[in-house]
Design a protein around this motif. Structure first.
Motif, PDB file in Angstrom:
ATOM      1  N   VAL A 118      52.034  31.089  24.782  1.00 24.01           N
ATOM      2  CA  VAL A 118      51.059  32.074  24.280  1.00 24.01           C
ATOM      3  C   VAL A 118      49.622  31.662  24.596  1.00 24.01           C
ATOM      4  O   VAL A 118      48.805  32.513  24.990  1.00 24.01           O
ATOM      5  CB  VAL A 118      51.269  32.328  22.777  1.00 24.01           C
ATOM      6  N   PRO A 119      49.215  30.382  24.452  1.00 24.94           N
ATOM      7  CA  PRO A 119      47.830  30.019  24.816  1.00 24.94           C
ATOM      8  C   PRO A 119      47.497  30.347  26.270  1.00 24.94           C
ATOM      9  O   PRO A 119      46.377  30.797  26.572  1.00 24.94           O
ATOM     10  CB  PRO A 119      47.787  28.507  24.551  1.00 24.94           C
ATOM     11  N   GLN A 120      48.446  30.137  27.181  1.00 25.58           N
ATOM     12  CA  GLN A 120      48.211  30.443  28.596  1.00 25.58           C
ATOM     13  C   GLN A 120      48.076  31.958  28.816  1.00 25.58           C
ATOM     14  O   GLN A 120      47.312  32.403  29.672  1.00 25.58           O
ATOM     15  CB  GLN A 120      49.357  29.891  29.445  1.00 25.58           C
ATOM     16  N   MET A 121      48.819  32.737  28.031  1.00 30.02           N
ATOM     17  CA  MET A 121      48.695  34.200  28.111  1.00 30.02           C
ATOM     18  C   MET A 121      47.320  34.645  27.630  1.00 30.02           C
ATOM     19  O   MET A 121      46.675  35.493  28.253  1.00 30.02           O
ATOM     20  CB  MET A 121      49.792  34.858  27.275  1.00 30.02           C
ATOM     21  N   GLN A 122      46.862  34.063  26.536  1.00 33.47           N
ATOM     22  CA  GLN A 122      45.535  34.427  26.015  1.00 33.47           C
ATOM     23  C   GLN A 122      44.429  34.041  26.992  1.00 33.47           C
ATOM     24  O   GLN A 122      43.455  34.783  27.162  1.00 33.47           O
ATOM     25  CB  GLN A 122      45.319  33.759  24.658  1.00 33.47           C
ATOM     26  N   GLU A 123      44.598  32.903  27.653  1.00 36.73           N
ATOM     27  CA  GLU A 123      43.610  32.483  28.660  1.00 36.73           C
ATOM     28  C   GLU A 123      43.538  33.499  29.796  1.00 36.73           C
ATOM     29  O   GLU A 123      42.443  33.862  30.258  1.00 36.73           O
ATOM     30  CB  GLU A 123      43.994  31.105  29.199  1.00 36.73           C
ATOM     31  N   LEU A 124      44.682  33.967  30.248  1.00 40.26           N
ATOM     32  CA  LEU A 124      44.718  34.940  31.340  1.00 40.26           C
ATOM     33  C   LEU A 124      44.113  36.277  30.896  1.00 40.26           C
ATOM     34  O   LEU A 124      43.378  36.921  31.660  1.00 40.26           O
ATOM     35  CB  LEU A 124      46.163  35.130  31.790  1.00 40.26           C
ATOM     36  N   ILE A 125      44.384  36.694  29.674  1.00 38.37           N
ATOM     37  CA  ILE A 125      43.809  37.940  29.152  1.00 38.37           C
ATOM     38  C   ILE A 125      42.282  37.825  29.095  1.00 38.37           C
ATOM     39  O   ILE A 125      41.557  38.753  29.488  1.00 38.37           O
ATOM     40  CB  ILE A 125      44.388  38.261  27.759  1.00 38.37           C
ATOM     41  N   SER A 126      41.794  36.683  28.627  1.00 35.15           N
ATOM     42  CA  SER A 126      40.333  36.480  28.551  1.00 35.15           C
ATOM     43  C   SER A 126      39.707  36.570  29.941  1.00 35.15           C
ATOM     44  O   SER A 126      38.624  37.157  30.115  1.00 35.15           O
ATOM     45  CB  SER A 126      40.026  35.124  27.914  1.00 35.15           C
ATOM     46  N   THR A 127      40.368  36.000  30.945  1.00 31.99           N
ATOM     47  CA  THR A 127      39.862  36.078  32.319  1.00 31.99           C
ATOM     48  C   THR A 127      39.781  37.530  32.785  1.00 31.99           C
ATOM     49  O   THR A 127      38.796  37.941  33.413  1.00 31.99           O
ATOM     50  CB  THR A 127      40.781  35.274  33.264  1.00 31.99           C
ATOM     51  N   LEU A 128      40.815  38.318  32.474  1.00 28.37           N
ATOM     52  CA  LEU A 128      40.829  39.724  32.891  1.00 28.37           C
ATOM     53  C   LEU A 128      39.718  40.511  32.201  1.00 28.37           C
ATOM     54  O   LEU A 128      39.082  41.387  32.819  1.00 28.37           O
ATOM     55  CB  LEU A 128      42.192  40.345  32.586  1.00 28.37           C
ATOM     56  N   ILE A 129      39.453  40.213  30.945  1.00 29.52           N
ATOM     57  CA  ILE A 129      38.348  40.889  30.235  1.00 29.52           C
ATOM     58  C   ILE A 129      37.020  40.517  30.890  1.00 29.52           C
ATOM     59  O   ILE A 129      36.168  41.389  31.154  1.00 29.52           O
ATOM     60  CB  ILE A 129      38.360  40.513  28.734  1.00 29.52           C
ATOM     61  N   GLU A 130      36.827  39.225  31.176  1.00 26.39           N
ATOM     62  CA  GLU A 130      35.583  38.760  31.786  1.00 26.39           C
ATOM     63  C   GLU A 130      35.354  39.386  33.157  1.00 26.39           C
ATOM     64  O   GLU A 130      34.213  39.671  33.539  1.00 26.39           O
ATOM     65  CB  GLU A 130      35.612  37.235  31.923  1.00 26.39           C
ATOM     66  N   ARG A 131      36.440  39.642  33.894  1.00 33.84           N
ATOM     67  CA  ARG A 131      36.316  40.193  35.254  1.00 33.84           C
ATOM     68  C   ARG A 131      36.272  41.722  35.248  1.00 33.84           C
ATOM     69  O   ARG A 131      36.226  42.357  36.306  1.00 33.84           O
ATOM     70  CB  ARG A 131      37.486  39.707  36.122  1.00 33.84           C
ATOM     71  N   GLY A 132      36.313  42.312  34.064  1.00 31.37           N
ATOM     72  CA  GLY A 132      36.166  43.760  33.957  1.00 31.37           C
ATOM     73  C   GLY A 132      37.444  44.543  34.187  1.00 31.37           C
ATOM     74  O   GLY A 132      37.393  45.757  34.441  1.00 31.37           O
ATOM     75  N   VAL A 148      43.980  50.106  34.475  1.00 35.40           N
ATOM     76  CA  VAL A 148      44.607  50.281  35.789  1.00 35.40           C
ATOM     77  C   VAL A 148      43.644  50.871  36.810  1.00 35.40           C
ATOM     78  O   VAL A 148      43.744  50.589  38.011  1.00 35.40           O
ATOM     79  CB  VAL A 148      45.885  51.142  35.684  1.00 35.40           C
ATOM     80  N   ARG A 149      42.686  51.680  36.376  1.00 32.88           N
ATOM     81  CA  ARG A 149      41.760  52.293  37.331  1.00 32.88           C
ATOM     82  C   ARG A 149      40.665  51.332  37.782  1.00 32.88           C
ATOM     83  O   ARG A 149      39.901  51.642  38.689  1.00 32.88           O
ATOM     84  CB  ARG A 149      41.167  53.565  36.737  1.00 32.88           C
ATOM     85  N   SER A 150      40.615  50.169  37.158  1.00 32.21           N
ATOM     86  CA  SER A 150      39.631  49.167  37.585  1.00 32.21           C
ATOM     87  C   SER A 150      40.140  48.353  38.771  1.00 32.21           C
ATOM     88  O   SER A 150      39.372  47.608  39.379  1.00 32.21           O
ATOM     89  CB  SER A 150      39.332  48.208  36.422  1.00 32.21           C
ATOM     90  N   TRP A 151      41.420  48.508  39.091  1.00 29.02           N
ATOM     91  CA  TRP A 151      42.011  47.700  40.156  1.00 29.02           C
ATOM     92  C   TRP A 151      42.557  48.650  41.213  1.00 29.02           C
ATOM     93  O   TRP A 151      43.580  49.305  41.029  1.00 29.02           O
ATOM     94  CB  TRP A 151      43.114  46.812  39.587  1.00 29.02           C
ATOM     95  N   ALA A 152      41.869  48.718  42.332  1.00 29.78           N
ATOM     96  CA  ALA A 152      42.200  49.704  43.365  1.00 29.78           C
ATOM     97  C   ALA A 152      43.604  49.530  43.927  1.00 29.78           C
ATOM     98  O   ALA A 152      44.205  50.488  44.419  1.00 29.78           O
ATOM     99  CB  ALA A 152      41.170  49.630  44.491  1.00 29.78           C
ATOM    100  N   SER A 246      47.815  39.666  37.687  1.00 29.94           N
ATOM    101  CA  SER A 246      47.654  38.334  38.277  1.00 29.94           C
ATOM    102  C   SER A 246      46.640  38.348  39.412  1.00 29.94           C
ATOM    103  O   SER A 246      45.772  37.473  39.501  1.00 29.94           O
ATOM    104  CB  SER A 246      48.999  37.810  38.778  1.00 29.94           C
ATOM    105  N   THR A 247      46.746  39.334  40.292  1.00 29.45           N
ATOM    106  CA  THR A 247      45.801  39.381  41.416  1.00 29.45           C
ATOM    107  C   THR A 247      44.408  39.783  40.940  1.00 29.45           C
ATOM    108  O   THR A 247      43.406  39.305  41.476  1.00 29.45           O
ATOM    109  CB  THR A 247      46.303  40.347  42.508  1.00 29.45           C
ATOM    110  N   ALA A 248      44.332  40.631  39.932  1.00 24.61           N
ATOM    111  CA  ALA A 248      43.025  41.000  39.384  1.00 24.61           C
ATOM    112  C   ALA A 248      42.343  39.803  38.723  1.00 24.61           C
ATOM    113  O   ALA A 248      41.109  39.740  38.647  1.00 24.61           O
ATOM    114  CB  ALA A 248      43.177  42.135  38.373  1.00 24.61           C
ATOM    115  N   ALA A 249      43.155  38.846  38.266  1.00 23.94           N
ATOM    116  CA  ALA A 249      42.601  37.623  37.682  1.00 23.94           C
ATOM    117  C   ALA A 249      42.211  36.604  38.745  1.00 23.94           C
ATOM    118  O   ALA A 249      41.732  35.519  38.423  1.00 23.94           O
ATOM    119  CB  ALA A 249      43.612  37.005  36.723  1.00 23.94           C
TER     120      ALA A 249
END
Length: 466
Positions: A118-132, A148-152, A246-249
């Motif tokens: 779960v900590p690794q999942m939260q880290e990945l979610i935080s990265t996705l939020i930071e990257r928009g 989904v519309r943020s990732w072409a 994953s690729t968006a991160a």
């Protein structure tokens, strides 16, 4: 010939070139353990067991990860007061492990449970939020969604446009910007078990299904790995969503996407939701594990497999032909049958051509026929060559002696051998007494059971017809 695999994303056969030639990395989506495995689950696991065995047959290291989804809406829904969700998940995980082990599926290098990452999942979610590419729901529910519309590139795995997709049904639509946005984090809801929630920057809750595999594959295999596998039914939305998040991160993620075909019933996908499934435990009660393995492997891994009574009978007969030849060879060809042998070129070519197990099995049976002909002609060297090749090929496929690791088959064989040997002794005594009628009755009874006797100067030997 280089191994070629059908890459579902590219929709073509590609030469397999691993990121690290000395360590092939594979991630396969394992079970969601809300209930026991049906035979379709076992077929899926076997498909990647065969691929793993082929990748490692020449000594190449394969790091193989298969996860366990032990926290999910379905697991919570099937829990009871008497059996909490975590106890149910563990019990069902053991049922999957038992079914896999019964037919000789090798244990993974790592088998992580979702609840342990779960900590690794939260880290990945935080990265996705930071990257928009993700956002917390504005209603304070604690939900976090992937935008989904943020990732072409969203939809690239299954060649779909966002506008053609149905709304994501993996979470409450509260707070979504787009109907197709999917849940990365699910805020806690009233009535859910308190021990099924984790603290997070967005409030107490639990991970969404898709983020689990992205986080676990990264944790155990790194930012990029070679092969991502799973059933064809997982391509959308699960694998599409994994690829996007994953690729968006910023991760390289999977270089090849490999999907196995489904087990069908009357042409319809076997699934728990449709209620048309056959439990693996029921199949294993009525069929020897090696027969089950052969029947599930006999069709190409990407094809649909419609199992019938004939499927099991054909697998049993095919294995009988292989075993009968090996028994004859051991009796009549002095020499070390288990000595290392080079795999036939035709077998290697079949396996290198997108894991062509049906064609590889054809080579096994062709070699068996050639070996039987050599036996009949008294060509000892040719018999040894054929037997060693058959043992080498069946070992690669997990179909050799002891290939399933099941004790039940050995116990059954021992009991049958004791009974037949008793009848052979009785027949020999009847012949010694010149009671030809009794000797014929015993031989006819043995033949009626599908058993062939072979008399030789060294004694009488038996084998199953096939």
């Amino acid at each position: 010939m280089t191994l070629r695999l059908y890459d579902t994303r590219a929709q073509l056969l590609r030469d397999f070139v691993p990121l690290d030639p000395e360590n092939v990395t594979m991630y396969v989506c394992g079970p969601t353990v809300q209930s026991g495995p049906h035979i379709g689950h076992v077929r899926a696991a076997l498909s990647f067991d065969l691929l793993r065995r082929w990748l490692s047959h020449d000594g190449t290291r394969v790091t193989f990860v298969r996860n366990v989804t032990d926290i999910d809406d379905k697991v919570l829904a099937n829990a009871t007061d008497a059996e909490p969700w975590w106890a149910l998940a563990y019990r069902m995980e053991q049922e999957f492990t038992s079914a896999y082990s019964a037919i000789g599926i090798l244990p993974p290098t790592y088998e992580p449970r979702a609840t342990a990452s779960v900590p690794q999942m939260q880290e990945l979610i935080s990265t996705l939020i930071e990257r928009g590419h993700a956002y917390p729901a504005p209603d304070g529910s604690g939900d976090v969604y992937f935008d989904v519309r943020s990732w072409a590139e969203y939809g690239s795995l299954t060649n779909q446009s966002v506008d053609a997709m149905e709304a994501a049904a993996d979470a409450d639509p509260r707070g979504k910007r787009n109907p197709q946005d999917f849940a990365l984090w699910k805020g806690a809801k009233p009535g859910e078990p308190a021990d099924a929630t984790w603290a997070s920057p967005w409030g107490p809750g639990r991970p969404g299904w898709h983020i689990e595999c992205s986080a676990m594959s990264r944790r155990y295999l790194g930012d990029a790995f070679d092969i991502h596998g799973g059933g064809l039914d997982l391509r959308f939305p699960h694998h599409e969503n994994e690829l996007a998040q994953s690729t968006a991160a910023g991760l390289g993620f999977a270089q090849y996407w490999v999907h196995n075909g489904l087990v069908t019933v009357g042409g319809q996908k076997m699934s728990k939701s449709l209620g048309n499934f056959t439990l693996a435990s029921d199949v294993l009660k009525t069929h020897e594990p090696l027969v089950v393995r052969y029947a599930l492997a006999a069709a190409h891994y990407r094809s649909s497999l419609d199992l019938t009574d004939a499927s099991w009978a054909e697998a049993e007969a095919a294995l009988g032909r292989i075993e009968t030849f090996l028994q004859r060879a051991r009796r009549h060809a002095p020499g070390d049958l288990d000595a290392a042998a080079q795999l036939p070129a035709a077998f290697v070519a079949a396996m290198d051509d997108d894991l062509g197990v049906p064609q590889a099995l054809a080579v096994v049976h062709e070699t068996v026929r050639a070996g039987n002909s050599a036996l009949d002609a008294g060509q000892t060297d040719a018999v040894l060559d054929a037997a060693r090749s058959v043992l080498a090929m069946t070992d690669v496929l997990g179909l050799g002696p002891g290939g399933t690791g099941s004790g039940g088959e050995g116990a059954t064989a021992s009991a049958l051998d004791a009974l037949v040997q008793t009848m052979i002794t009785q027949r020999a005594q009847a012949r010694a007494d010149k009671d030809w009628a009794a000797a014929d009755r015993i031989r006819d009874a043995i033949a009626a059971a599908g058993i062939t006797l072979e008399d030789s100067p060294a004694g009488t030997h038996w084998s199953i017809d096939g």
